[in-house]
Design a protein around this motif. Structure first.
Motif, short mmCIF file in Angstrom:
data_model
loop_
_atom_site.label_atom_id
_atom_site.label_comp_id
_atom_site.label_asym_id
_atom_site.label_seq_id
_atom_site.Cartn_x
_atom_site.Cartn_y
_atom_site.Cartn_z
N HIS A 112 -9.07 1.04 -1.57
CA HIS A 112 -7.67 1.06 -1.99
C HIS A 112 -7.13 -0.34 -2.23
N VAL B 80 0.86 -1.18 0.00
CA VAL B 80 0.00 0.00 0.00
C VAL B 80 0.90 1.24 0.00
N VAL C 29 -1.12 6.47 1.66
CA VAL C 29 -2.37 5.81 2.06
C VAL C 29 -2.24 5.25 3.47
N TRP D 71 -13.17 2.87 3.18
CA TRP D 71 -12.21 3.64 2.37
C TRP D 71 -10.99 2.78 2.03
#
Length: 313
Positions: free
Chosen positions: A297, A35, A39, A293
């Motif tokens: 991602h 990730v 983020v 959220w």
């Protein structure tokens, strides 16, 4: 559907619980892809904003072993620049003295070490024997304590091991007390493959109590592989334990159990505690929104039942 359950307190349970959020570290380290650092930083900020009192941010492990957390120093440097001392209070995992050096360089105040309750997992995860792993932890913990840091000890495979099967309770107590003797302030007992059941939880907590370890020094870390995580939390509450590890959205899994569904989801724990009238200080809507959220991602839905229920209502 209501955003909160009806409250129906159960006599004899603790009035307040601390939720120890492990999603940014234990959750993201198991993702197939890395990730972006930005983020991850936003993930930590959102979890703090939702009221999580403790958010374990990352691990200073060698990138070869956990490439998903190779940006640990970059992440913490950015969070410190933005949040200052608040970021320095975020715990990080340090597998050895090199990891500790990186934490000390950044002025971090809370570190954790990760031990095994079984011989096979100590060999596979740490390349050490069950006994010799503590020789590795000793200098790391001693230096951390000398520097004034708070040290947490994790013990994995406390309830079962995929190679060795059932793990004797007294073996877990021996491993845990050795970490406490080395200076760990708190001990997190991990059900790494999710095989614990309620009676087993009570038995293990009682065994630590018999060994002179108070429930105030214990935390419980459950996986929901067989759907037992909340039942096990309930057993822990009945035994007096007041700290529970959880991962936002149920992120994280166990590479040793193909059916593992990940860590106990923070949202599921919050819903459960709220229904029992137990204080926790966490905003459920804030964590649900954060997990929804993050699922975007990651490109897949959250495994948390509460996230699925509330994010679609």
């Amino acid at each position: 559907m209501s955003g909160l359950p009806m409250t129906a307190p159960e006599p004899g349970l603790p009035e307040r619980v601390t939720i120890y959020e492990v999603g940014p570290r234990d959750g993201l380290q198991n993702e197939a892809t890395s990730v972006p650092t930005a983020v991850k930083a936003e993930f930590v900020r959102r979890l703090l904003a939702a009221g999580l009192p403790v958010v374990e941010a990352t691990s200073f492990v060698h990138p070869k072993w956990v490439p998903q957390l190779a940006d640990a120093a970059e992440l913490m440097t950015g969070l410190i620049a933005e949040l200052g001392d608040r970021a320095r209070e975020l715990p990080v995992l340090v597998p050895n003295e090199r990891g500790l050096d990186r934490a000390l360089d950044l002025g971090l105040r809370h570190v954790a070490v990760f031990a095994s309750a079984t011989e096979t997992f100590a060999q596979k995860n740490l390349n050490r024997t069950l006994d010799s792993q503590f020789e590795m932890f000793e200098p790391t913990m001693a230096r951390a304590l000398e520097a004034g840091l708070d040290v947490r000890g994790y013990v994995s495979m406390c309830f079962g091991d995929p190679w060795e099967g059932a793990v004797p309770v007294e073996q877990v107590v021996r491993a845990g007390t050795r970490l406490l003797d080395l200076g760990a302030k708190q001990l997190s007992l991990g059900d790494t493959i999710g095989v614990a059941t309620a009676g087993h939880v009570k038995q293990l907590v009682a065994a630590f109590s018999d060994a002179g370890v108070g429930v105030d020094r214990l935390a419980l870390h459950f996986h929901d592989t067989y759907g037992q995580a909340l039942a096990n939390v309930h057993a822990g509450l009945q035994a007096g334990v007041t700290t529970y590890d959880a991962s936002a959205g149920g992120l994280g899994g166990c590479p040793y159990a193909k059916s593992a569904t990940g860590n106990l989801a923070t949202e599921d724990l919050v819903w459960f505690l709220t229904g029992l009238g137990i204080e926790h200080g966490v905003d459920l809507a804030g964590v649900v929104g954060t997990s929804h959220w993050m699922a975007g991602h990651l490109g897949r839905p959250s495994p948390s039942a509460v996230v699925r229920a509330l994010a679609t209502t």
